[in-house]
Write an enzyme that holds these catalytic residues in place. Structure first.
Site, PDB file in Angstrom:
ATOM      1  N   CYS A   1       0.826  -1.210   0.000  1.00  0.00           N
ATOM      2  CA  CYS A   1       0.000   0.000   0.000  1.00  0.00           C
ATOM      3  C   CYS A   1       0.860   1.260   0.000  1.00  0.00           C
ATOM      4  CB  CYS A   1      -0.915   0.019   1.217  1.00  0.00           C
ATOM      5  SG  CYS A   1      -2.182  -1.269   1.254  1.00  0.00           S
ATOM      6  N   MET A   2       2.012   1.201   0.657  1.00  0.00           N
ATOM      7  CA  MET A   2       2.855   2.387   0.815  1.00  0.00           C
ATOM      8  C   MET A   2       3.777   2.640  -0.375  1.00  0.00           C
ATOM      9  SD  MET A   2       4.061   2.564   4.800  1.00  0.00           S
ATOM     10  CE  MET A   2       5.136   1.136   4.673  1.00  0.00           C
TER      11      MET A   2
END
Length: 415
Positions: free
Chosen positions: A405-406
């Site tokens: 996600c990052m």
């Protein structure tokens, strides 16, 4: 090499786009967390330390780390007028109350003469305490009432606290990008930064767009997985509508040139927070291995979309089978192995899935970034022979997103 090139989830990572958490996390009022899509308030100083270690781990693997905020500032520096164009659109989408307030906020933001500091400020949001409010004689009734409204916080412009999850505002597919229209108003403003990178940045301007942020349906990057050079997986989820995938297929198959995608596999997953995106359900970690959320085991409905024989047509075929069989069919790899979050222990699985135990970033086949706190899942992965790059995660995990996600890969080597 400039430009976008991502044809798999596991090819050796060459360039990745991150966003270092900033002052947007300081503008998170506890009583507005739900509206801003957060469950808790991370401690910024520690979150930044953890994120810096994440970036350092990637650099140690030979990955070039790009920062979203710097790319936008470089786009402004390269193109006179781009910053003003951005600011017009930013203010129009900022949800500012009061007739004169947009002009007041514009004047305030233009005091940030350094482009990088200006970009960071637009991400952080603007509080009333930062602005010299207009005198009653020069204000409209709308301005005065807005100034004394019952709004729960002192915010004139909301922060973008989810922005360190760079996976979602856009998704790199092949040599192009899905520039998304996101699920919530809170996050949709984040896609503005991608728009100006792909419109004006010297290294990325002219990148083909397979999806655009002004589309009528919403989709997010966490629902997009590059299975192979020609096969794409997209989740029908809480954050991505089936109609958006229809539009994506039209653009990929018929309306844009240069996309090599021949099949789109639309995975119908439950529309709930636990299954927010497809990459919270499974992520690829090796040629034949995936981490998975154990609750997704069993029969799945998956729709295979291909280019039709008549212009504008998209053929759709439904598959109903186990996840292993569907992934074997889609990837062309026999003997796919699924490694469940929590190692099969239901309590550990629930706890570590909450902290994105199955959301991993593959740096190269068999080498993956994982959160330190998911120790049960990590032990299982070690036993499977994976090389784990362990990211400290006490504060980063409060945002409900893992290493995948990052990160938004900009370039991977082909398999």
């Amino acid at each position: 090499m400039n430009g976008i090139h991502v044809t798999s989830e596991i090819g050796k990572l060459k360039k990745v786009c991150l966003h270092r958490p900033g002052d947007e996390l300081l503008n998170l009022p506890p009583d507005e967390l739900e509206r801003l899509l957060f469950d808790d308030v991370p401690y910024l100083e520690v979150a930044q330390q953890e994120h810096d270690r994440f970036a350092e781990i990637l650099r140690e693997q030979g990955v070039e780390v790009l920062y979203l905020e710097k790319l936008v500032a470089e786009a402004f520096a390269a193109n006179p007028g781009a910053r003003d164009e951005f600011l017009d659109q930013y203010l129009a989408e900022a949800g500012i109350h009061g007739q004169k307030m947009p002009a007041i906020v514009r004047e305030y933001l233009n005091t940030f003469t350094d482009d990088l500091e200006f970009v960071k400020k637009t991400m952080a949001g603007v509080a009333k305490s930062e602005i010299d409010m207009p005198l009653a004689s020069s204000a409209t009734l709308d301005d005065l009432v807005s100034d004394h409204s019952d709004k729960q916080s002192d915010l004139i412009i909301d922060p973008m606290p989810n922005l360190y999850f760079t996976r979602d505002p856009f998704a790199c597919v092949g040599n192009g990008v899905n520039l998304n229209r996101m699920y919530s108003v809170t996050r949709n403003r984040e896609t503005l930064y991608g728009k100006y990178i792909f419109k004006y940045h010297p290294d990325y301007k002219g990148t083909p767009l397979w999806f655009r942020r002004d589309a009528p349906f919403h989709t997010e990057g966490g629902d997009v997985l590059n299975l192979t050079r020609t096969d794409l997986a997209v989740g029908i989820s809480q954050r991505t509508q089936a109609a958006a995938i229809d539009l994506m297929a039209q653009n990929i198959f018929w309306k844009t040139e240069g996309c090599e995608i021949e099949k789109i596999f639309a995975f119908d997953i439950p529309a709930s927070r636990a299954f927010m995106h497809l990459d919270t359900v499974f992520t690829q970690i090796d040629v034949d291995k995936f981490t998975i959320h154990p609750a997704i085991m069993g029969t799945l409905r998956v729709y295979e979309m291909t280019k039709g024989a008549v212009e504008g047509e998209v053929d759709i075929k439904e598959h109903t089978d186990s996840l292993e069989k569907i992934l074997e069919y889609a990837t062309g790899v026999d003997g796919i192995k699924l490694i469940p979050c929590g190692g099969g222990d239901p309590i550990a699985a629930a706890r570590e899935q909450w902290n994105d135990g199955s959301n991993t970033l593959c740096v190269e086949p068999g080498t993956i970034c994982v959160y330190q706190r998911n120790n049960v899942t990590n032990e299982v992965l070690y036993k499977e022979g994976l090389n784990l790059l362990v990211v400290p995660s006490a504060e980063l995990s409060r945002g409900r997103g893992g290493p995948r996600c990052m990160s938004m890969p900009f370039q991977r080597e082909d398999l």
